[in-house]
Design a protein around this motif. Structure first.
Motif, PDB file in Angstrom:
ATOM      1  N   THR A  99       0.729  -1.232  -0.024  1.00  0.00           N
ATOM      2  CA  THR A  99       0.111  -0.166  -0.034  1.00  0.00           C
ATOM      3  C   THR A  99       0.945   1.283  -0.002  1.00  0.00           C
ATOM      4  O   THR A  99       1.932   1.188   0.322  1.00  0.00           O
ATOM      5  CB  THR A  99      -0.970   0.095   1.289  1.00  0.00           C
ATOM      6  N   GLU A 100       0.226   2.313  -0.263  1.00  0.00           N
ATOM      7  CA  GLU A 100       1.016   3.666  -0.326  1.00  0.00           C
ATOM      8  C   GLU A 100       0.794   4.312   1.182  1.00  0.00           C
ATOM      9  O   GLU A 100      -0.552   4.384   1.578  1.00  0.00           O
ATOM     10  CB  GLU A 100       0.578   4.366  -1.508  1.00  0.00           C
ATOM     11  N   ILE A 101       1.492   4.933   1.689  1.00  0.00           N
ATOM     12  CA  ILE A 101       1.363   5.632   2.769  1.00  0.00           C
ATOM     13  C   ILE A 101       2.117   6.973   2.663  1.00  0.00           C
ATOM     14  O   ILE A 101       2.894   7.227   1.897  1.00  0.00           O
ATOM     15  CB  ILE A 101       2.437   4.882   3.996  1.00  0.00           C
ATOM     16  N   LEU A 102       1.334   8.008   3.378  1.00  0.00           N
ATOM     17  CA  LEU A 102       1.531   9.528   3.101  1.00  0.00           C
ATOM     18  C   LEU A 102       2.777   9.738   4.168  1.00  0.00           C
ATOM     19  O   LEU A 102       2.558   9.386   5.332  1.00  0.00           O
ATOM     20  CB  LEU A 102       0.384  10.427   3.446  1.00  0.00           C
ATOM     21  N   GLU A 103       4.058  10.367   3.837  1.00  0.00           N
ATOM     22  CA  GLU A 103       4.991  10.648   4.646  1.00  0.00           C
ATOM     23  C   GLU A 103       5.222  12.148   4.287  1.00  0.00           C
ATOM     24  O   GLU A 103       4.805  12.771   3.385  1.00  0.00           O
ATOM     25  CB  GLU A 103       6.165   9.662   4.288  1.00  0.00           C
ATOM     26  N   GLU A 104       5.849  12.857   5.595  1.00  0.00           N
ATOM     27  CA  GLU A 104       6.038  14.325   5.579  1.00  0.00           C
ATOM     28  C   GLU A 104       7.761  14.115   5.699  1.00  0.00           C
ATOM     29  O   GLU A 104       8.021  13.709   7.025  1.00  0.00           O
ATOM     30  CB  GLU A 104       5.248  14.987   6.446  1.00  0.00           C
ATOM     31  N   ASP A 105       8.584  14.957   4.973  1.00  0.00           N
ATOM     32  CA  ASP A 105       9.833  15.112   5.324  1.00  0.00           C
ATOM     33  C   ASP A 105      10.153  16.417   6.253  1.00  0.00           C
ATOM     34  O   ASP A 105       9.184  16.979   6.706  1.00  0.00           O
ATOM     35  CB  ASP A 105      10.717  15.257   3.998  1.00  0.00           C
ATOM     36  N   ASP A 106      11.534  16.556   6.603  1.00  0.00           N
ATOM     37  CA  ASP A 106      11.692  17.384   7.581  1.00  0.00           C
ATOM     38  C   ASP A 106      11.387  18.916   7.147  1.00  0.00           C
ATOM     39  O   ASP A 106      11.077  19.901   7.962  1.00  0.00           O
ATOM     40  CB  ASP A 106      13.360  17.492   7.658  1.00  0.00           C
ATOM     41  N   GLY A 107      11.350  19.038   5.735  1.00  0.00           N
ATOM     42  CA  GLY A 107      10.868  20.360   5.308  1.00  0.00           C
ATOM     43  C   GLY A 107       9.525  20.641   5.277  1.00  0.00           C
ATOM     44  O   GLY A 107       8.795  21.646   4.733  1.00  0.00           O
ATOM     45  N   GLY A 108       8.530  19.635   5.519  1.00  0.00           N
ATOM     46  CA  GLY A 108       7.444  19.650   5.626  1.00  0.00           C
ATOM     47  C   GLY A 108       6.325  19.183   4.277  1.00  0.00           C
ATOM     48  O   GLY A 108       5.097  19.377   4.090  1.00  0.00           O
ATOM     49  N   LYS A 109       7.280  18.625   3.374  1.00  0.00           N
ATOM     50  CA  LYS A 109       6.968  18.149   2.031  1.00  0.00           C
ATOM     51  C   LYS A 109       6.125  16.883   2.083  1.00  0.00           C
ATOM     52  O   LYS A 109       6.774  16.060   2.961  1.00  0.00           O
ATOM     53  CB  LYS A 109       7.807  18.397   1.117  1.00  0.00           C
ATOM     54  N   ARG A 110       5.064  16.778   1.808  1.00  0.00           N
ATOM     55  CA  ARG A 110       4.343  15.494   1.885  1.00  0.00           C
ATOM     56  C   ARG A 110       4.451  14.839   0.683  1.00  0.00           C
ATOM     57  O   ARG A 110       4.219  15.443  -0.420  1.00  0.00           O
ATOM     58  CB  ARG A 110       2.809  15.611   2.416  1.00  0.00           C
ATOM     59  N   ALA A 111       4.593  13.635   0.626  1.00  0.00           N
ATOM     60  CA  ALA A 111       4.680  12.529  -0.468  1.00  0.00           C
ATOM     61  C   ALA A 111       4.075  11.281  -0.194  1.00  0.00           C
ATOM     62  O   ALA A 111       4.361  10.418   1.130  1.00  0.00           O
ATOM     63  CB  ALA A 111       6.041  12.477  -1.099  1.00  0.00           C
ATOM     64  N   PHE A 112       3.608  10.497  -1.082  1.00  0.00           N
ATOM     65  CA  PHE A 112       3.335   8.863  -0.958  1.00  0.00           C
ATOM     66  C   PHE A 112       4.678   8.327  -1.173  1.00  0.00           C
ATOM     67  O   PHE A 112       5.250   8.316  -2.170  1.00  0.00           O
ATOM     68  CB  PHE A 112       2.191   8.684  -1.879  1.00  0.00           C
ATOM     69  N   ARG A 113       4.604   7.067  -0.399  1.00  0.00           N
ATOM     70  CA  ARG A 113       5.831   6.204  -0.623  1.00  0.00           C
ATOM     71  C   ARG A 113       5.024   4.704  -0.502  1.00  0.00           C
ATOM     72  O   ARG A 113       4.348   4.548   0.298  1.00  0.00           O
ATOM     73  CB  ARG A 113       6.767   6.135   0.495  1.00  0.00           C
ATOM     74  N   PHE A 114       5.451   3.942  -1.541  1.00  0.00           N
ATOM     75  CA  PHE A 114       4.900   2.621  -1.687  1.00  0.00           C
ATOM     76  C   PHE A 114       5.570   1.473  -0.586  1.00  0.00           C
ATOM     77  O   PHE A 114       6.834   1.525  -0.641  1.00  0.00           O
ATOM     78  CB  PHE A 114       4.970   2.046  -3.056  1.00  0.00           C
ATOM     79  N   VAL A 115       4.871   0.936   0.176  1.00  0.00           N
ATOM     80  CA  VAL A 115       5.476  -0.033   1.121  1.00  0.00           C
ATOM     81  C   VAL A 115       5.070  -1.499   0.462  1.00  0.00           C
ATOM     82  O   VAL A 115       3.846  -1.808   0.437  1.00  0.00           O
ATOM     83  CB  VAL A 115       4.905  -0.025   2.517  1.00  0.00           C
ATOM     84  N   ALA A 116       6.074  -2.262   0.055  1.00  0.00           N
ATOM     85  CA  ALA A 116       5.775  -3.417  -0.623  1.00  0.00           C
ATOM     86  C   ALA A 116       5.176  -4.277   0.264  1.00  0.00           C
ATOM     87  O   ALA A 116       5.598  -4.734   1.524  1.00  0.00           O
ATOM     88  CB  ALA A 116       6.980  -3.940  -1.240  1.00  0.00           C
ATOM     89  N   GLY A 117       4.358  -5.146  -0.265  1.00  0.00           N
ATOM     90  CA  GLY A 117       3.678  -6.362   0.453  1.00  0.00           C
ATOM     91  C   GLY A 117       4.358  -7.725   0.397  1.00  0.00           C
ATOM     92  O   GLY A 117       5.563  -7.729  -0.188  1.00  0.00           O
ATOM     93  N   PRO A 118       4.185  -8.785   1.129  1.00  0.00           N
ATOM     94  CA  PRO A 118       4.776 -10.011   1.060  1.00  0.00           C
ATOM     95  C   PRO A 118       4.591 -10.509  -0.222  1.00  0.00           C
ATOM     96  O   PRO A 118       5.484 -11.508  -0.578  1.00  0.00           O
ATOM     97  CB  PRO A 118       3.878 -10.749   2.059  1.00  0.00           C
ATOM     98  N   VAL A 119       3.921 -10.318  -1.284  1.00  0.00           N
ATOM     99  CA  VAL A 119       4.137 -10.920  -2.630  1.00  0.00           C
ATOM    100  C   VAL A 119       5.419 -10.494  -3.150  1.00  0.00           C
ATOM    101  O   VAL A 119       5.775 -11.134  -4.198  1.00  0.00           O
ATOM    102  CB  VAL A 119       3.051 -10.154  -3.697  1.00  0.00           C
ATOM    103  N   PHE A 120       5.980  -9.594  -2.928  1.00  0.00           N
ATOM    104  CA  PHE A 120       7.546  -9.462  -3.304  1.00  0.00           C
ATOM    105  C   PHE A 120       8.341 -10.258  -2.803  1.00  0.00           C
ATOM    106  O   PHE A 120       9.316  -9.826  -1.872  1.00  0.00           O
ATOM    107  CB  PHE A 120       7.832  -7.834  -3.173  1.00  0.00           C
ATOM    108  N   ALA A 121       8.304 -11.527  -3.179  1.00  0.00           N
ATOM    109  CA  ALA A 121       9.502 -12.689  -2.799  1.00  0.00           C
ATOM    110  C   ALA A 121       9.484 -13.503  -3.965  1.00  0.00           C
ATOM    111  O   ALA A 121       8.742 -13.337  -4.833  1.00  0.00           O
ATOM    112  CB  ALA A 121       8.599 -13.349  -1.610  1.00  0.00           C
ATOM    113  N   GLN A 122      10.512 -14.491  -3.642  1.00  0.00           N
ATOM    114  CA  GLN A 122      10.689 -15.303  -4.914  1.00  0.00           C
ATOM    115  C   GLN A 122       9.879 -16.408  -4.779  1.00  0.00           C
ATOM    116  O   GLN A 122       9.619 -17.082  -5.847  1.00  0.00           O
ATOM    117  CB  GLN A 122      12.259 -15.596  -4.808  1.00  0.00           C
ATOM    118  N   LEU A 123       9.744 -16.934  -3.433  1.00  0.00           N
ATOM    119  CA  LEU A 123       8.693 -18.045  -3.096  1.00  0.00           C
ATOM    120  C   LEU A 123       7.802 -17.621  -2.358  1.00  0.00           C
ATOM    121  O   LEU A 123       7.934 -17.384  -1.185  1.00  0.00           O
ATOM    122  CB  LEU A 123       9.624 -19.152  -2.721  1.00  0.00           C
ATOM    123  N   LEU A 124       6.304 -17.455  -2.652  1.00  0.00           N
ATOM    124  CA  LEU A 124       5.301 -17.043  -2.014  1.00  0.00           C
ATOM    125  C   LEU A 124       4.667 -18.046  -1.444  1.00  0.00           C
ATOM    126  O   LEU A 124       4.005 -18.939  -2.348  1.00  0.00           O
ATOM    127  CB  LEU A 124       4.407 -16.055  -2.704  1.00  0.00           C
TER     128      LEU A 124
END
Length: 335
Positions: A99-124
């Motif tokens: 899923t994507e989460i909303l993050e805020e950096d030290d300068g107050g700028k907000r941006a979405f960052r993708f957090v990979a789920g467990p499907v990102f594996a070689q053997l699921l």
């Protein structure tokens, strides 16, 4: 100039040398897995054949038959980054894909960052996949077929190799959902797991209830596994085997001149079944130490490749006909 290039054709000497090395590696893989999994030789063979062919496997059986242990063992032996998802009725697609989460950096700028789920594996390992709702099951469809996922309009490629080994409880058990037909077709094989025989169960008791338990050891790396998978696709397939595959798959479809199949089968396997049989026949031949598949490989693999790609008619189900009986009758024509 295009970045995509045709794979170099191997000479006969290179093919033989590569096959000899692969046979040695496969022998070590079989030995290492056999030290952990007792009395399920056919299950281990079919599962490894599916992996060597580069596909996904559906393991079907009641709880307690070492389905989870088999997947964990394969991950270690094959040197794959393995992850496990326990499917439950409340599991959501985002829990698998990320899923994507909303993050805020030290300068107050907000941006979405993708957090990979467990499907990102070689053997699921999708444990008890039919415990989750069809909506969540379908979250794997794109990953299993296209080897990437799309989240919020952005494509994310999965690591290679990528294999899904899903376990499923029999549908007669309470609280399970049948998998969608489109997802079933993405599994290269359905491997049914039965209870172990007497001697195997005796060994299970004596070897797993002491102070120490055996642990699987790595045999090959992920890169080496992909080299073997590439060799499988390079193996020649005799025309007699191709014709046997076509005859078997087409005869399993209603409307092709077989009155018994017309009466028993509601819908039959599509071209993906022919592709699966061809790949698995190659992989089984290499697993057995041969450089080309035979019609016997097609017969041996007909049930695990076709059974989840066919559906019985209402009248056939009412008569107690099993899909494996229908497939067995079709394979008699190849013998």
């Amino acid at each position: 100039m295009s970045a995509l290039t045709e794979p170099r054709t191997m000479t006969e000497e290179e093919m033989l040398a590569s096959a000899e090395t692969a046979l040695a590696d496969i022998g070590q893989i079989r030995q290492s897995v056999g030290e952990i999994i007792f009395g399920q030789e056919a299950v281990v063979e079919r599962t490894l054949v599916a992996v060597l062919a580069g596909g996904h496997t559906l393991l079907v059986g009641v709880p307690g038959l070492a389905k989870t242990l088999l997947v964990e063992t394969l991950g270690t032996v094959l040197g794959l980054d393995a992850r496990r998802i326990q499917f439950t009725p409340d599991l959501m697609p985002g829990d698998i894909l990320g899923t994507e989460i909303l993050e805020e950096d030290d300068g107050g700028k907000r941006a979405f960052r993708f957090v990979a789920g467990p499907v990102f594996a070689q053997l699921l390992m999708a444990d008890e996949i039919n415990r989750a709702s069809p909506r969540t099951q379908s979250a794997l469809l794109q990953a299993m077929q296209e080897y990437h996922v799309t989240v919020a309009g952005q494509r994310y490629d999965l690591p290679r190799p990528f294999h899904v080994l899903a376990t499923q409880n029999p549908l007669e058990q309470e609280g399970t959902y049948p998998l969608p037909e489109a997802q079933l077709d993405r599994f290269l094989m359905q491997v049914d797991i039965d209870y172990p025989d007497l001697e195997a169960e005796r060994r299970i008791i004596t070897d797993t209830t002491g102070m120490t338990n055996r642990r699987a050891v790595g045999v090959v790396s992920a890169d080496r596994l992909m080299e073997i998978q590439d060799l499988v696709r390079r193996m020649p397939v005799p025309s007699s085997v191709v014709e046997a595959i076509l005859a078997l798959v087409r005869s399993a479809r209603p409307g092709h001149g077989n009155d018994e199949i017309d009466r028993q089968v509601a819908w039959g396997p599509g071209p993906r079944a022919s592709q699966a049989l061809t790949l698995c026949a190659r992989a089984r031949a290499l697993y057995d130490g041969r450089l080309a598949p035979s019609v016997d490989d097609v017969i041996a693999l007909a049930e695990p490749v076709l059974q989840h790609r066919m559906a019985l008619s209402f009248s056939a189900r009412a008569e107690g006909t099993r899909i494996r009986d229908v497939i067995a009758s079709l394979t008699k024509g190849l013998q």
